[in-house]
Motif scaffolding. Structure first.
Motif, PDB file in Angstrom:
ATOM      1  N   GLY A   1      -1.089  -4.164  -4.026  1.00  0.00           N
ATOM      2  CA  GLY A   1      -1.667  -3.833  -2.729  1.00  0.00           C
ATOM      3  C   GLY A   1      -1.309  -4.835  -1.648  1.00  0.00           C
TER       4      GLY A   1
ATOM      5  N   ASP B   1       0.818  -1.218   0.000  1.00  0.00           N
ATOM      6  CA  ASP B   1       0.000   0.000   0.000  1.00  0.00           C
ATOM      7  C   ASP B   1       0.850   1.266   0.000  1.00  0.00           C
ATOM      8  OD1 ASP B   1      -2.170  -1.634   0.023  1.00  0.00           O
ATOM      9  OD2 ASP B   1      -2.524  -1.483   2.186  1.00  0.00           O
TER      10      ASP B   1
ATOM     11  N   ARG C   1       1.333   2.785  -3.527  1.00  0.00           N
ATOM     12  CA  ARG C   1       0.154   2.912  -4.398  1.00  0.00           C
ATOM     13  C   ARG C   1       0.127   4.255  -5.127  1.00  0.00           C
ATOM     14  NH1 ARG C   1      -4.323  -0.014  -4.522  1.00  0.00           N
ATOM     15  NH2 ARG C   1      -3.902  -0.961  -2.493  1.00  0.00           N
TER      16      ARG C   1
ATOM     17  N   PHE D   1       2.889   4.653  -7.798  1.00  0.00           N
ATOM     18  CA  PHE D   1       3.099   3.490  -8.661  1.00  0.00           C
ATOM     19  C   PHE D   1       3.299   3.848 -10.132  1.00  0.00           C
ATOM     20  CE2 PHE D   1       3.414  -0.949  -8.896  1.00  0.00           C
ATOM     21  CZ  PHE D   1       2.818  -1.389 -10.056  1.00  0.00           C
TER      22      PHE D   1
ATOM     23  N   HIS E   1      -1.305  -2.147  -9.716  1.00  0.00           N
ATOM     24  CA  HIS E   1      -0.748  -2.205  -8.366  1.00  0.00           C
ATOM     25  C   HIS E   1      -1.356  -3.356  -7.584  1.00  0.00           C
ATOM     26  CE1 HIS E   1      -0.089  -0.795  -4.154  1.00  0.00           C
ATOM     27  NE2 HIS E   1       1.093  -0.512  -4.666  1.00  0.00           N
TER      28      HIS E   1
END
Length: 1323
Positions: free
Chosen positions: A1171, A1107, A1110, A1113, A1169
């Motif tokens: 996560g 995270d 994020r 990214f 992404h």
């Protein structure tokens, strides 16, 4: 193992537990175990590799299983739980909680421990601390015992022995493997049949999916074991006392004047102290006491008292008898003949160990040798207690081991010996002290064929005991095709040959086969049909019977039941043939029936328990090894019965089944797949000269189950198929698996008969889409002359698989796996008749053209010790690949192979075989000679004096080059220097190849020069050495002379200078070849700027997808794209893979997924992404090592191509990175670390290959600032040999000059580590 911090427990854990409980079928719960009781033990791995988060899933799993069993067992089940890691810990015993509700509450609150993984120690602890009456075990009253082991990785210690102890004790063993659990280790622990005792899942979350199956399996095991209903009194229930601590103990006390009346109370107190520390009872440890002086006076027998209190009262009442003599010899004979027999309460025939403690204060007045022999013959474990020192020597002779004798200086110190003696007696009861009874060597046994006809319904415990008995019998026999042959046939209602008489020609191979013998399920036995089967099917010439040569034929029947059919006619038919039949029975076997079967009534043996055979083997061994009888030459006749057989066709093919092992098939569909393969195999004539079968499975990576030459019979193939367990996984790389099959399964060394023109067939069975490219590999397989059939169901792409099959109509698809039986009928005709239209002689893969025009003698000295037994196929394959390109013949290249361990053992000499076909056949037939250690120095002397001598084919006197290739997997016990030096002095050119535990210094000492020494970590990597050896062995005499000279000198003189060359690598190679060989320039200095775009590298990006990355990214993705844009991405140059990770890693594409730069950049642009809150960098490093840097994923590491890992991370890892980082460096993978934001710089330094290979920025948006330096480092890695040398260590010597791949490795000429990139203006 990774270390995790403990996480706080969730307050709503109870709610989670309740929500995860499986909704088991109500009917199944009511019927669970049919009202029988059970003791169930859980042994749970809690090592660091699991982690706190996964441990929560384990607790939920345990809670659900225990709750379901409690409800299904109606309160008749007891539960115990042990956690283990580096050391075991009891959570609760069977009798800790009066209600399972207490156990459930304990599980809910149980803490995670962490540590190593010592499963063997955990099993030992379970045996010692839990499987006894004191801990609540009800085995003594016949209650079924079951153990569930849960582990997530390979054990650091041995599991086989403690697991075997439990299985032999009748305990049902279930093994649950999660994630990295090792399949073969689960098999070592689990009971049979293993398909219902082993459960494997890919993740801890998936545990909830096997709860119902495990509960059903446990209930079934309890039902099958029988056990005791709770309402039945213990004394009425048949018991298996071997499932707990039990022993028969006799205390034999000196009652003579050596002790005296005054000191006798002290001796009596010692006896009481020992007894007080034992679990005395009728079903546990029984005790008898006798006093000896001139005569033996038995005070009480083993079956006189059933409780400890009663025994102690009897000992307390002992009175001193007195007497001037102490006749210990007579006393020992009486103990063996009177006190330990069944009539006196002895339980030897039930497998209960028996022990004797002799307490003596003076020497014996009679000869004790006969008594000593009687004790040892009966396998009685004997201990001694000596007061004073006069009787020490006697008792050390009598005792089972000298360390079993304890001594006290006087009677006042006697009491202190109780604490020392007690652990010994308990160890006997716990089976940690046992006697391996040695069978007497039968030296004068004549030729004979012996069949063991075994009732397979007796259960695992008795079958395992009989297997051990047969193995020990075999060890004493002179096994061989011209001596004693042994076969095994098992039967229930039908019979089948497990081992044919001529299946194994050596004692070692036969013993190994016996070790694989397993019980077969069944409720009834047809002994008559089994005897007919032996007569008509087993005792045949093609199966090894020598009845027509007049060799005695013996059949030993071993059964525990009365036959359901008539035996008389079948027994008479065997006797008319002249077969000598022996019959042994136990339990409910009918003695009169056995007398009908046996050749003579004296050859009938009724035993209470077959386990007694291990303790007293002479009963049966003697007649088996001495009976000879007159053989009646009467051929087998067919019994008058109707036999239904499956029609087999006369087909000659090599067929490899390649099975999807992923979750696309899964456990639910595996039975359908197995049945499909079995149905196909059943219709084929499986044997070495007809149809050969191989089996492999695949998911992300391939796994071979057995090769084409592993099994010789249909029964063996089907037995292995029955044990197939899916490897698991969510992704399929079908293309990589097909390529792997082509290069590993369809080879002469693994049983392929392609060179003989036998049609090769690959049958792909799959249930899902492939992640990699398959069509191109399918074309390659077809060009190699292999017919590909596809059988698919479920989510597999039917249309795409039609392009994979050899032709579209060889692709078969069903919507459900349950419909696969309909495919069998459709596929059989094409499977056995279709042939490929490819010219096999032109499509040999991995074949090098034969090198013509060079005489040479090539001898192989290979490791033949037990240490390489599992890897011996690799050694065989290595030899074949080295010699295949050679022009073998008596006037050209001659080959010899010698194995060595403690001493050398020639397989064949230089002048044994005349052509290549004979040599290859001999190499394919190589079998390991065996041995405990290596004396390579002695073997080298043998090679010089014997193998490389004119009498055995050496042509050294005619100036024919002499090559010796030494391959070893361990360190030699003797010196190799002198012998190697003598070989070199004689003009022999030795090469050293070291694998695994070989000593690199010894390998270098053996070799002609350091460049002729090769070391690899695993036998699977030998292919990297074979190519280099081919180039050396194939050189002409003139070039060889140059090479040997170059090996001794450095390139330090410049006689040929080149100014400012900027050459591609192929041109550079051509120039060097001209210098060395065409222009006859002995030394050549080359300066060049090697084009970066000609470099081969495999580059893997490992990106933080947690995270924390994020928001940035897109910048991360752009950075990766910009780096790739600077690379020369092509299949034969630079390959790229990308993995994203957080708590778990996920591969976006592999090294062989994309062939062009545009395709790679497009894949990166589509990346999303991942996560995840946490970051497990250590686990991600392990993932890329095991799943990305592998040949099946496109890595060319084994070909010497540099491997680069680029790690980008934003915070400190939650798990340990040191171990995985070191493992990558051990594989010479160059890691570059890029840290962003809160990344731990120290951690990056640990991971990076060198400290300078680390970059750091504060935010992802700043990544462009390091782009120039980063790209420069990547370019420098390909140019600067100080860094390239770290990737692929410099190897001095010559390039591969022969064969199709004439690729010159510049580092091989760069003996001074001169950077390739500099240029000389002038010399």
């Amino acid at each position: 193992m990774r270390k995790h911090r403990l996480l706080p427990l969730c307050a709503l854990l109870g709610v989670l537990f309740a929500g995860l409980l499986p909704k088991l079928d109500a009917q199944g719960q009511e019927d669970c175990a049919q009202g029988l009781a059970a003791d169930i033990y859980f042994l749970v791995d809690s090592s660091w590799s699991m982690g706190q988060e996964n441990f929560e899933h384990v607790r939920q799993f345990l809670y659900s299983v225990v709750k379901a069993l409690h409800e299904g067992g109606g309160g008749r089940f007891q539960f115990a739980l042990v956690q283990y890691s580096g050391s075991p810990k009891t959570e609760f015993q069977l009798n800790t909680y009066p209600s399972p509700l207490g156990a459930l509450a304990h599980i809910r609150a149980m803490a995670y421990r962490g540590g190593g993984t010592r499963t063997g120690l955990g099993l030992d602890f379970l045996i010692r601390a839990h499987l006894n009456a004191a801990a609540g075990s009800r085995a003594g009253v016949g209650v079924a015992q079951a153990v569930v082991i849960l582990t997530d990785g390979r054990s650091q210690d041995d599991v086989a022995e403690p697991a075997q102890v439990l299985r032999l004790a009748g305990v049902s063993m279930f093994a649950v493997g999660v994630q990295d659990a090792v399949d073969w280790e689960l098999r070592e622990m689990a009971s049979v049949p293993q398909d219902i005792h082993i459960f494997s899942v890919d993740s801890f979350q998936a545990l909830k999916g096997i709860i119902q199956d495990l509960v059903v399996g446990l209930c079934g095991a309890v039902t099958q074991a029988g056990g005791a209903p709770m309402a039945v009194e213990a004394k009425e229930v048949p018991r298996d006392v071997t499932a707990q601590e039990s022993a028969d103990l006799v205390l034999l006390i000196d009652g003579s004047e050596n002790v005296g009346a005054a000191n006798f109370p002290r001796v009596r107190d010692l006896a009481m102290k020992v007894i007080e520390g034992l679990d005395v009872g009728r079903d546990t440890i029984r005790v008898a006491v006798a006093l000896y002086s001139a005569d033996l006076e038995i005070q009480f027998f083993l079956n006189s008292y059933d409780t400890k209190a009663a025994v102690l009262d009897a000992v307390k009442a002992l009175q001193f008898t007195g007497g001037d003599e102490a006749n210990l010899g007579a006393a020992l004979e009486n103990v063996a003949g009177s006190l330990l027999i069944p009539a006196s309460g002895g339980r030897a025939e039930e497998g209960v160990p028996q022990a004797l403690v002799v307490i003596s204060a003076g020497p014996s007045n009679d000869d004790f040798s006969a008594g000593d022999r009687a004790l040892k013959a009966a396998s009685i474990i004997t201990f001694g207690v000596v007061v004073g020192g006069e009787a020490t020597a006697e008792l050390e002779t009598i005792a089972t081991d000298k360390s079993f004798v304890l001594s006290a200086p006087d009677f006042r110190a006697v009491a202190s010996l109780g604490d020392q003696l007690l652990p010994y007696v308990n160890a006997v009861a716990q089976r940690t002290i046992v006697i391996q009874n040695e069978f007497t060597e039968a030296l004068e046994v004549g030729k004979r064929d012996i069949i063991f006809l075994v009732d397979s319904t007796m259960g695992a415990t008795l079958i395992n005991s009989l297997r051990e008995f047969i193995k020990r019998f075999v060890d004493t026999m002179p096994i061989g095709p011209d001596q004693v042959q042994v076969g095994v046939t098992q039967f229930s209602n039908t019979a089948r040959d497990e081992i044919e008489l001529n299946a194994y020609g050596s004692k070692e191979d036969l013993s190994a086969a016996l070790g694989r013998l397993k019980p077969r399920p069944g409720q009834m036995v047809n002994i008559g049909a089994a005897l007919d089967f032996v007569r008509t099917n087993t005792l045949r010439a093609d199966k090894g019977s020598r009845i027509k040569q007049g060799v005695p034929q013996l059949v030993l029947l071993l059964t525990s039941k009365k036959s359901s059919d008539s035996v008389g006619q079948a027994a008479e038919a065997l006797q008319r043939m002249g077969v000598l039949t022996l019959a042994a029975g136990s339990k409910t076997a009918d003695e009169q029936e056995l007398k009908q079967i046996a050749f003579d009534e004296s050859l009938v043996f009724m035993l209470k328990d077959f386990r007694a055979l291990i303790r007293n083997p002479k009963l049966i061994v003697s007649p088996l090894s001495t009976l000879s009888g007159v053989v009646v030459i009467e051929g087998p006749t067919e019994p008058v019965v109707e036999i239904t057989t499956v029609q087999t066709q006369r087909v000659v093919r090599d067929i490899v089944f390649m099975v999807d092992g992923s979750s696309y098939i899964g456990g639910a569909n595996l039975p359908y797949v197995r049945d499909f393969i079995a149905s196909v195999v059943n219709q084929l004539d499986v044997r070495p000269d007809r149809v050969r079968i191989g089996l492999m499975q695949f998911a992300e990576n391939p796994k071979i189950e057995f090769y084409l030459n592993t099994h010789n019979t249909k029964q063996d193939v089907l037995a292995s198929l029955g044990e197939l367990r899916l490897m698991g996984g969510s992704a399929l790389n079908t293309g990589a698996a097909m390529d792997y099959a082509l290069t590993n399964m369809f080879q002469a060394s693994t049983g392929s008969r392609k060179r003989q023109g036998v049609q090769q067939v690959l049958l792909l069975i799959t249930g899902g889409p492939s992640q990699d490219e398959v069509k191109r590999i399918a074309d390659k397989v077809a060009v190699a002359g292999v017919l590909t059939f596809t059988v698919s169901a479920g989510q597999a792409d039917e249309d795409y698989l039609k392009t994979v099959a050899f032709v579209p109509n060889l692709a078969y698809h069903e919507s459900r796996f349950a419909d696969l039986p309909s495919v069998v009928e459709q596929i059989m005709t094409p499977l056995t008749t279709v042939v490929g239209d490819t010219d096999i002689t032109e499509t040999e893969i991995t074949e090098e053209p034969a090198v013509v025009g060079g005489e040479r003698d090539v001898a192989f000295l290979i490791d033949g010790s037990d240490n390489v037994r599992a890897d011996f196929p690799y050694i065989r394959d290595f030899i074949i690949k080295v010699i295949e390109p050679l022009d073998i013949g008596q006037d050209r290249v001659r080959i010899s192979v010698v194995q060595h361990s403690e001493r050398p053992a020639p397989n064949f000499y230089l002048n044994t075989y005349k052509d290549k076909a004979e040599v290859l056949r001999a190499v394919n037939d190589l079998r390991l000679s065996g041995g405990r250690s290596l004396n390579t120095g002695m073997a080298l002397k043998f090679m010089k004096d014997t193998i490389l001598s004119p009498v055995h084919g050496s042509r050294a006197a005619q100036n024919v080059p002499q090559f010796l290739i030494v391959l070893t997997g361990g360190k030699s016990k003797d010196s190799v220097k002198e012998s190697a030096g003598a070989l070199k002095t004689d003009g022999v050119v030795p090469f050293g190849v070291g694998v695994k535990d070989a000593d690199p210094k010894q390998i270098e000492a053996i070799s002609h020069n350091p460049s002729f020494a090769f070391n690899v970590k695993e036998f699977s990597q030998l292919s990297t050495v074979q190519q280099k050896l081919n180039s050396y062995v194939s050189l002409s005499k003139e070039k060889l002379k140059v090479v040997l000279e170059e090996g001794k000198q450095s390139f330090s003189h410049v006689l040929c200078c080149v100014t400012r060359l900027s050459l591609s690598l192929p041109l550079m190679m051509l120039f060097v070849l001209c210098c060395l060989f065409l222009l006859n320039v002995p030394y050549c200095c080359v300066s060049a700027s090697v084009h970066a775009d000609a470099v081969k590298r495999d580059i893997v990006f490992l990106l933080d997808g947690s995270d924390g990355t994020r928001s940035g990214f897109p910048a991360l993705r752009d950075f990766v794209q910009s780096v790739v844009d600077k690379l020369s991405v092509e299949e034969n140059r630079e390959r790229v893979s990308l993995v994203q990770y957080s708590d778990k890693p996920e591969a976006h594409f592999y090294l062989n997924s994309h062939k062009t730069k545009d395709a790679v950049i497009h894949a990166i642009s589509n990346m999303r992404h991942k996560g995840g809150r946490s970051l497990n960098t250590g686990a991600a490093l392990q993932f890329v090592r095991h799943n990305i840097f592998t040949a099946s994923s496109g890595s060319r590491r084994l070909e010497g191509v540099p491997q680069v890992l680029i790690l980008l991370t934003s915070k400190k890892s939650r798990d340990d990175v040191t171990g995985p980082a070191v493992a990558l460096k051990d594989l010479e993978i160059v890691s570059i670390g890029v840290g962003v934001g809160d990344a731990n710089f120290r951690e990056l330094e640990i991971i990076s290959f060198q400290p300078g290979f680390t970059f750091q920025v504060s935010e992802l948006s700043e990544l462009p600032s390091i782009h120039p330096q980063f790209v420069a480092l990547l370019k420098r890695l390909s140019k600067d040999t100080e860094e390239v040398g770290a990737v692929a260590p410099v190897t001095h010597g010559i390039p591969d000059l022969v064969g199709k791949n004439s690729n010159l490795d510049m580092s091989m000429l760069n003996t001074r580590n001169i950077p390739y990139s500099f240029s000389l203006e002038q010399c």
